[in-house]
Design a protein around this motif. Structure first.
Motif, PDB file in Angstrom:
ATOM      1  N   THR A  34       4.825 -52.448 -10.501  1.00 51.97           N
ATOM      2  CA  THR A  34       4.559 -51.015 -10.447  1.00 51.97           C
ATOM      3  C   THR A  34       5.852 -50.287 -10.147  1.00 51.97           C
ATOM      4  OG1 THR A  34       4.039 -51.088  -8.080  1.00 51.97           O
ATOM      5  CG2 THR A  34       2.189 -51.391  -9.621  1.00 51.97           C
ATOM      6  N   ASP A  41       3.810 -42.281  -8.591  1.00 56.37           N
ATOM      7  CA  ASP A  41       3.605 -43.501  -9.371  1.00 56.37           C
ATOM      8  C   ASP A  41       3.488 -43.156 -10.848  1.00 56.37           C
ATOM      9  OD1 ASP A  41       3.715 -44.996  -7.082  1.00 56.37           O
ATOM     10  OD2 ASP A  41       1.726 -45.865  -7.285  1.00 56.37           O
ATOM     11  N   ARG A  98       7.983 -54.229  -7.641  1.00 60.60           N
ATOM     12  CA  ARG A  98       7.908 -52.767  -7.566  1.00 60.60           C
ATOM     13  C   ARG A  98       9.327 -52.218  -7.481  1.00 60.60           C
ATOM     14  NH1 ARG A  98       4.617 -48.495  -6.928  1.00 60.60           N
ATOM     15  NH2 ARG A  98       5.327 -46.745  -5.687  1.00 60.60           N
TER      16      ARG A  98
END
Length: 104
Positions: A34, A41, A98
């Motif tokens: 992510t 996000d 991430r």
């Protein structure tokens, strides 16, 4: 003077961005990676296509944290030009799970 990330996964990420190499970029990431941009996000695949690959994104790393997982870089692409950015990476089992980026 260009700095070089000491963490192998982060170094692979930077090299892939600078080479415009999608395969190497996604190989540096976990399958469920992510990311966020300026605190929001984002869809990683769509963001990478728009901000890196279709706009010739490049990172000139200026500073690297002691653990090699936080960078300050001048990021340049054809859409936004050059800007000073901060990148923070979470590495899991040798791949990036991430990353968070934003102007800084």
């Amino acid at each position: 003077m260009t700095a070089h990330p000491s963490d192998p996964a982060v170094a692979a990420f930077v090299a892939a961005v600078n080479a415009g190499d999608k395969d190497a970029f996604f190989a540096a990431l976990t399958d469920d990676a992510t990311m966020s941009d300026d605190g929001t996000d984002r869809d990683l695949v769509a963001w990478a296509e728009r901000e890196i690959f279709s706009s010739n994104g490049r990172m000139d790393v200026e500073d690297v944290s002691a653990d090699g997982r936080t960078l300050t870089a001048t990021y340049t692409n054809a859409t936004w030009g050059s800007m000073r950015t901060r990148w923070a990476f979470t590495v899991t089992n040798g791949r990036i799970s991430r990353f968070e980026t934003g102007q800084g």
